[in-house]
Design a protein around this motif. Structure first.
Motif, PDB file in Angstrom:
ATOM      1  N   THR A  11       0.831  -1.029   0.106  1.00 11.18           N
ATOM      2  CA  THR A  11       0.149   0.253  -0.363  1.00 11.18           C
ATOM      3  C   THR A  11       1.152   1.209   0.267  1.00 11.18           C
ATOM      4  O   THR A  11       1.881   1.497   0.369  1.00 11.18           O
ATOM      5  CB  THR A  11      -1.131  -0.311   1.031  1.00 11.18           C
ATOM      6  N   SER A  12       0.290   2.145  -0.918  1.00 10.81           N
ATOM      7  CA  SER A  12       1.156   3.363  -0.765  1.00 10.81           C
ATOM      8  C   SER A  12       0.386   4.320   0.102  1.00 10.81           C
ATOM      9  O   SER A  12      -0.537   4.312   0.666  1.00 10.81           O
ATOM     10  CB  SER A  12       1.317   4.166  -2.155  1.00 10.81           C
ATOM     11  N   PRO A  13       1.827   5.273   0.889  1.00 10.96           N
ATOM     12  CA  PRO A  13       0.702   5.757   1.779  1.00 10.96           C
ATOM     13  C   PRO A  13       0.078   6.965   1.261  1.00 10.96           C
ATOM     14  O   PRO A  13       0.434   7.754  -1.127  1.00 10.96           O
ATOM     15  CB  PRO A  13       2.198   6.739   2.314  1.00 10.96           C
ATOM     16  N   ALA A 129      -6.864  16.728 -28.791  1.00 12.14           N
ATOM     17  CA  ALA A 129      -8.317  16.636 -27.702  1.00 12.14           C
ATOM     18  C   ALA A 129      -8.167  14.889 -27.899  1.00 12.14           C
ATOM     19  O   ALA A 129      -8.509  14.082 -26.774  1.00 12.14           O
ATOM     20  CB  ALA A 129      -9.070  16.975 -28.456  1.00 12.14           C
ATOM     21  N   ILE A 130      -8.201  14.246 -28.393  1.00  9.00           N
ATOM     22  CA  ILE A 130      -8.292  12.503 -29.008  1.00  9.00           C
ATOM     23  C   ILE A 130      -7.281  12.152 -28.055  1.00  9.00           C
ATOM     24  O   ILE A 130      -7.828  10.921 -27.370  1.00  9.00           O
ATOM     25  CB  ILE A 130      -8.485  12.655 -30.235  1.00  9.00           C
ATOM     26  N   THR A 131      -6.178  12.503 -28.310  1.00  8.10           N
ATOM     27  CA  THR A 131      -5.153  11.797 -27.222  1.00  8.10           C
ATOM     28  C   THR A 131      -5.201  12.263 -25.384  1.00  8.10           C
ATOM     29  O   THR A 131      -5.857  11.649 -25.109  1.00  8.10           O
ATOM     30  CB  THR A 131      -4.104  12.434 -27.044  1.00  8.10           C
ATOM     31  N   GLY A 132      -6.140  13.568 -25.737  1.00  9.47           N
ATOM     32  CA  GLY A 132      -6.484  13.307 -23.841  1.00  9.47           C
ATOM     33  C   GLY A 132      -6.890  13.101 -23.233  1.00  9.47           C
ATOM     34  O   GLY A 132      -7.616  12.261 -22.117  1.00  9.47           O
ATOM     35  N   GLY A 133      -8.698  12.318 -24.303  1.00  8.84           N
ATOM     36  CA  GLY A 133      -9.804  11.856 -23.996  1.00  8.84           C
ATOM     37  C   GLY A 133      -9.213   9.806 -23.417  1.00  8.84           C
ATOM     38  O   GLY A 133      -9.577   9.684 -22.824  1.00  8.84           O
ATOM     39  N   ALA A 134      -8.668  10.049 -24.531  1.00  9.08           N
ATOM     40  CA  ALA A 134      -8.013   8.332 -24.626  1.00  9.08           C
ATOM     41  C   ALA A 134      -6.668   8.281 -23.560  1.00  9.08           C
ATOM     42  O   ALA A 134      -7.072   6.979 -22.451  1.00  9.08           O
ATOM     43  CB  ALA A 134      -7.114   8.112 -25.916  1.00  9.08           C
ATOM     44  N   VAL A 135      -5.941   9.201 -23.085  1.00  3.91           N
ATOM     45  CA  VAL A 135      -5.065   8.807 -21.592  1.00  3.91           C
ATOM     46  C   VAL A 135      -6.350   8.662 -20.632  1.00  3.91           C
ATOM     47  O   VAL A 135      -5.684   7.786 -20.024  1.00  3.91           O
ATOM     48  CB  VAL A 135      -4.075  10.142 -22.159  1.00  3.91           C
ATOM     49  N   ALA A 136      -7.150   9.410 -20.915  1.00  2.00           N
ATOM     50  CA  ALA A 136      -7.851   9.974 -19.243  1.00  2.00           C
ATOM     51  C   ALA A 136      -9.321   9.333 -18.733  1.00  2.00           C
ATOM     52  O   ALA A 136      -8.887   8.040 -18.202  1.00  2.00           O
ATOM     53  CB  ALA A 136      -8.336  11.204 -19.923  1.00  2.00           C
ATOM     54  N   THR A 137      -9.076   8.255 -20.588  1.00  2.00           N
ATOM     55  CA  THR A 137     -10.307   7.062 -20.820  1.00  2.00           C
ATOM     56  C   THR A 137      -9.486   5.622 -19.998  1.00  2.00           C
ATOM     57  O   THR A 137      -9.970   5.240 -18.921  1.00  2.00           O
ATOM     58  CB  THR A 137     -10.883   6.420 -21.190  1.00  2.00           C
ATOM     59  N   ALA A 138      -8.282   5.696 -20.857  1.00  2.00           N
ATOM     60  CA  ALA A 138      -7.715   4.603 -19.940  1.00  2.00           C
ATOM     61  C   ALA A 138      -7.077   4.394 -18.467  1.00  2.00           C
ATOM     62  O   ALA A 138      -6.992   3.198 -18.035  1.00  2.00           O
ATOM     63  CB  ALA A 138      -5.855   4.743 -21.114  1.00  2.00           C
ATOM     64  N   ALA A 139      -6.710   6.112 -18.262  1.00  2.00           N
ATOM     65  CA  ALA A 139      -5.881   5.904 -16.570  1.00  2.00           C
ATOM     66  C   ALA A 139      -7.856   5.538 -15.965  1.00  2.00           C
ATOM     67  O   ALA A 139      -7.635   4.636 -14.994  1.00  2.00           O
ATOM     68  CB  ALA A 139      -6.144   7.289 -15.951  1.00  2.00           C
ATOM     69  N   GLN A 140      -8.660   5.759 -16.492  1.00  2.00           N
ATOM     70  CA  GLN A 140      -9.962   6.086 -15.760  1.00  2.00           C
ATOM     71  C   GLN A 140     -10.370   3.817 -15.668  1.00  2.00           C
ATOM     72  O   GLN A 140     -10.563   3.497 -14.443  1.00  2.00           O
ATOM     73  CB  GLN A 140     -11.224   6.034 -16.112  1.00  2.00           C
ATOM     74  N   PHE A 141     -10.237   3.373 -16.772  1.00  2.00           N
ATOM     75  CA  PHE A 141     -10.251   2.051 -16.265  1.00  2.00           C
ATOM     76  C   PHE A 141      -8.760   1.184 -16.156  1.00  2.00           C
ATOM     77  O   PHE A 141      -9.482  -0.040 -15.078  1.00  2.00           O
ATOM     78  CB  PHE A 141     -10.131   1.504 -18.275  1.00  2.00           C
ATOM     79  N   LEU A 142      -7.786   1.773 -16.179  1.00  2.00           N
ATOM     80  CA  LEU A 142      -6.921   1.184 -15.316  1.00  2.00           C
ATOM     81  C   LEU A 142      -7.393   1.040 -12.857  1.00  2.00           C
ATOM     82  O   LEU A 142      -6.824   0.604 -12.937  1.00  2.00           O
ATOM     83  CB  LEU A 142      -5.674   1.523 -15.012  1.00  2.00           C
ATOM     84  N   TYR A 144     -10.476   1.229 -12.308  1.00  2.00           N
ATOM     85  CA  TYR A 144     -11.697   0.129 -11.789  1.00  2.00           C
ATOM     86  C   TYR A 144     -10.488  -1.095 -11.683  1.00  2.00           C
ATOM     87  O   TYR A 144     -11.024  -1.867 -10.993  1.00  2.00           O
ATOM     88  CB  TYR A 144     -12.618   0.198 -13.049  1.00  2.00           C
ATOM     89  N   LEU A 145      -9.710  -1.728 -11.943  1.00  2.00           N
ATOM     90  CA  LEU A 145      -8.750  -2.722 -12.109  1.00  2.00           C
ATOM     91  C   LEU A 145      -8.330  -3.373 -11.108  1.00  2.00           C
ATOM     92  O   LEU A 145      -8.179  -4.330 -10.529  1.00  2.00           O
ATOM     93  CB  LEU A 145      -8.305  -3.089 -13.770  1.00  2.00           C
ATOM     94  N   THR A 146      -7.790  -1.904  -9.884  1.00  2.00           N
ATOM     95  CA  THR A 146      -7.094  -1.934  -9.195  1.00  2.00           C
ATOM     96  C   THR A 146      -8.114  -1.717  -7.759  1.00  2.00           C
ATOM     97  O   THR A 146      -9.642  -1.109  -7.903  1.00  2.00           O
ATOM     98  CB  THR A 146      -6.111  -1.234  -9.206  1.00  2.00           C
TER      99      THR A 146
END
Length: 146
Positions: A11-13, A129-142, A144-146
């Motif tokens: 666990t991280s602080p 804009a496409i890159t920003g949306g893709a990165v943010a969506t990927a981060a959100q999905f990651l 959900y995995l943790t």
């Protein structure tokens, strides 16, 4: 044959800075700015410390350069994070729901705004804009995995 198992957790602080401006939008924006800005400043300090030690040249000039780089990187990435958090909050309020689409909208708006501030090239703004949306969506999905 004997078997063994290893089980551990890491666990991280958690560091939380609370600044209450009386407005949830501003609270989230300032929080994002401070957290990501601090990370960016730390990254700049670590990079410069590595190069200073590698060269073996520690001087006042190097220290001043590192401090300026820390401030610049911290302010830039903090501002981007503040805009992103703010845009995601606005998307959530407008849509009335909390899901991954808010991250996508916030990321796309942030990518477009940051790009528009530094470029007049419409194709670049759309691609960012496409890159920003893709990165943010990927981060959100990651998340959900943790």
């Amino acid at each position: 044959m004997p078997r063994s198992r290893f089980s551990a957790s890491l666990t991280s602080p958690k560091v939380d800075v609370v600044i209450d401006t009386g407005n949830p939008f501003l609270n989230l924006t300032v929080d994002g700015f401070l957290k990501i800005g601090g990370v960016a400043a730390s990254k700049a300090a670590a990079e410069d410390a590595y190069y200073i030690v590698k060269r073996g040249n520690i001087s006042r000039h190097n220290f001043e350069h590192t401090l300026k780089k820390m401030c610049k990187e911290g302010a830039y990435w903090g501002a981007v994070a503040g805009v992103y958090v703010g845009m995601e909050f606005v998307a959530e309020r407008i849509r009335g729901t909390t899901d991954w689409k808010n991250a996508m909208i916030g990321g796309a708006l942030t990518g477009a705004m940051v790009s528009a501030a530094s470029s007049n090239n419409r194709d670049k703004i759309v691609m960012d804009a496409i890159t920003g949306g893709a990165v943010a969506t990927a981060a959100q999905f990651l998340n959900y995995l943790t």
